[in-house]
Design an enzyme around this catalytic site. Structure first.
Site, PDB file in Angstrom:
ATOM      1  N   SER A 191       0.829  -1.197   0.000  1.00  3.61           N
ATOM      2  CA  SER A 191       0.000   0.000   0.000  1.00  3.61           C
ATOM      3  C   SER A 191       0.870   1.255   0.000  1.00  3.61           C
ATOM      4  O   SER A 191       1.639   1.474  -0.924  1.00  3.61           O
ATOM      5  CB  SER A 191      -0.962  -0.041   1.189  1.00  3.61           C
ATOM      6  OG  SER A 191      -1.969   0.940   1.064  1.00  3.61           O
ATOM      7  N   ASP A 200     -10.157  -4.120  -5.074  1.00  5.36           N
ATOM      8  CA  ASP A 200      -9.399  -3.004  -4.525  1.00  5.36           C
ATOM      9  C   ASP A 200      -9.487  -1.834  -5.492  1.00  5.36           C
ATOM     10  O   ASP A 200      -9.265  -2.015  -6.700  1.00  5.36           O
ATOM     11  CB  ASP A 200      -7.935  -3.428  -4.346  1.00  5.36           C
ATOM     12  CG  ASP A 200      -7.068  -2.374  -3.667  1.00  5.36           C
ATOM     13  OD1 ASP A 200      -7.516  -1.228  -3.497  1.00  5.36           O
ATOM     14  OD2 ASP A 200      -5.931  -2.716  -3.310  1.00  5.36           O
ATOM     15  N   HIS A 240      -4.132 -15.903   7.344  1.00  4.36           N
ATOM     16  CA  HIS A 240      -4.601 -16.927   8.275  1.00  4.36           C
ATOM     17  C   HIS A 240      -6.077 -17.238   8.069  1.00  4.36           C
ATOM     18  O   HIS A 240      -6.605 -18.206   8.627  1.00  4.36           O
ATOM     19  CB  HIS A 240      -4.351 -16.488   9.715  1.00  4.36           C
ATOM     20  CG  HIS A 240      -5.047 -15.221  10.091  1.00  4.36           C
ATOM     21  ND1 HIS A 240      -4.888 -14.037   9.399  1.00  4.36           N
ATOM     22  CD2 HIS A 240      -5.904 -14.929  11.114  1.00  4.36           C
ATOM     23  CE1 HIS A 240      -5.611 -13.094   9.955  1.00  4.36           C
ATOM     24  NE2 HIS A 240      -6.249 -13.604  10.995  1.00  4.36           N
TER      25      HIS A 240
END
Length: 326
Positions: free
Chosen positions: A158, A256, A293
């Site tokens: 980012s 995004d 995860h």
């Protein structure tokens, strides 16, 4: 005519909704915004194994900058990756990506120097960039103490991906073969473009999740002193020769608003003859690297990052070991 919007991966949908609810509370101070962000990113589980870590204070022209060195357990000097975290230049710290830095260091068999650069609005452009530049100079002067060799890569996600891309653009000519790779994860590449919101991905995901156009505009207002600075900090608007840039891995999320900027930058690099691997990860949103995860797709991106970094590491070390031609 309505836009066809790709669906968010169900594995991360709950987290994305919760993130937006927590971070979207009205009236948050900068300190509260930072604290909530770090709390949300704290839930990433534990690394399967741990690299050797050393907390450092790096001198810069803007004062000391905290950093953390992650090193694989090896007696040999290894290449060094300068890593810059994301967070819109306003949030994030060394702990937010701690788990991932352990995994990156051990997986790539390289040292990762994670930089805790100064944040906006207290520190505006180009303070963060100049601190990263000073960290590079300092690291190259201290390779023996750090246990690294004079082979360097830049990486970040980012806002940190923006800093990594700028570092590669601005210093590749001076570093030459010393700079061997750049890894950019959903990087911010065109600040004026965000304001205009003209690209398809801007329109599809201008309302989020995780990142939206209004939030990006607020980040820009906090970070940049003026329009000229926004242009100077936009890698997509870099006008100098980019033919000598190192190979790049660019990871984009399908859901995004920054997705299409990554595709445009990959094409720009390729047109300059740069070796580029550009991958769009289906169903993923901004900041998806912290959701490995929860999502096999996100975990796969981290595996790809390690794989391509290690490939370029192997090439760089082989090149440095080759006898000089006569």
């Amino acid at each position: 005519m309505s836009l066809e919007i790709p669906a968010l991966d169900p594995d991360i949908a709950y987290h994305a909704t919760r993130f937006d609810e927590v971070m979207g509370k009205p009236g948050l101070t900068t300190a509260q915004f930072r604290e909530l962000y770090c709390q949300l990113l704290a839930d990433q589980g534990e690394p399967l194994a741990r690299a050797v870590t050393t907390d450092l204070a790096i001198p810069t022209r803007h004062g000391e900058m905290a950093a953390r060195l992650y090193s694989p357990a090896t007696a040999a000097a290894v290449p060094l990756v300068l890593y810059m975290h994301g967070g819109g230049f306003m949030v994030g710290d060394l702990d937010c990506l701690d788990k991932i830095m352990h995994e990156f260091s051990l997986g790539t068999e390289m040292a990762f120097l994670s930089l805790d650069y100064a944040l906006a609005p207290e520190h505006t452009y180009p303070v963060a960039l100049e601190q990263c530049e000073d960290a590079l100079v300092w690291a190259l002067k201290n390779v023996d103490a750090l246990g690294v060799c004079a082979r360097v890569a830049f990486a970040g996600d980012s806002a940190g991906g923006n800093l990594a891309a700028l570092m590669a653009q601005r210093h590749h000519a001076l570093l030459g073969d010393t700079l061997f790779w750049q890894g950019l994860i959903n990087p911010v590449l065109d600040f004026p473009g965000v304001t205009a919101a003209q690209k398809l991905s801007h329109r599809q995901f201008g309302a989020g999740p995780i990142l939206n156009i209004d939030v990006m505009k607020s980040f820009n207002q906090a970070y940049f002193p003026d329009e000229e600075a926004m242009i100077a900090a936009s890698p997509l608007r870099f006008s100098d020769d980019m033919s000598g840039l190192p190979p790049a891995f660019i990871a984009a999320a399908q859901c995004d608003p920054l997705r299409d900027d990554s595709a445009e930058y990959a094409a720009l690099l390729r047109s300059a003859g740069v070796l580029v691997t550009h991958k769009v990860y289906p169903g993923m949103c901004h900041n998806f690297m912290t959701l490995a995860h929860r999502s096999k797709v996100a975990a796969g991106m981290l595996d790809d990052f390690v794989r391509f970094a290690k490939l370029e590491r192997t090439k760089a070390l082989a090149k440095s070991a080759a006898p000089a031609s006569r």
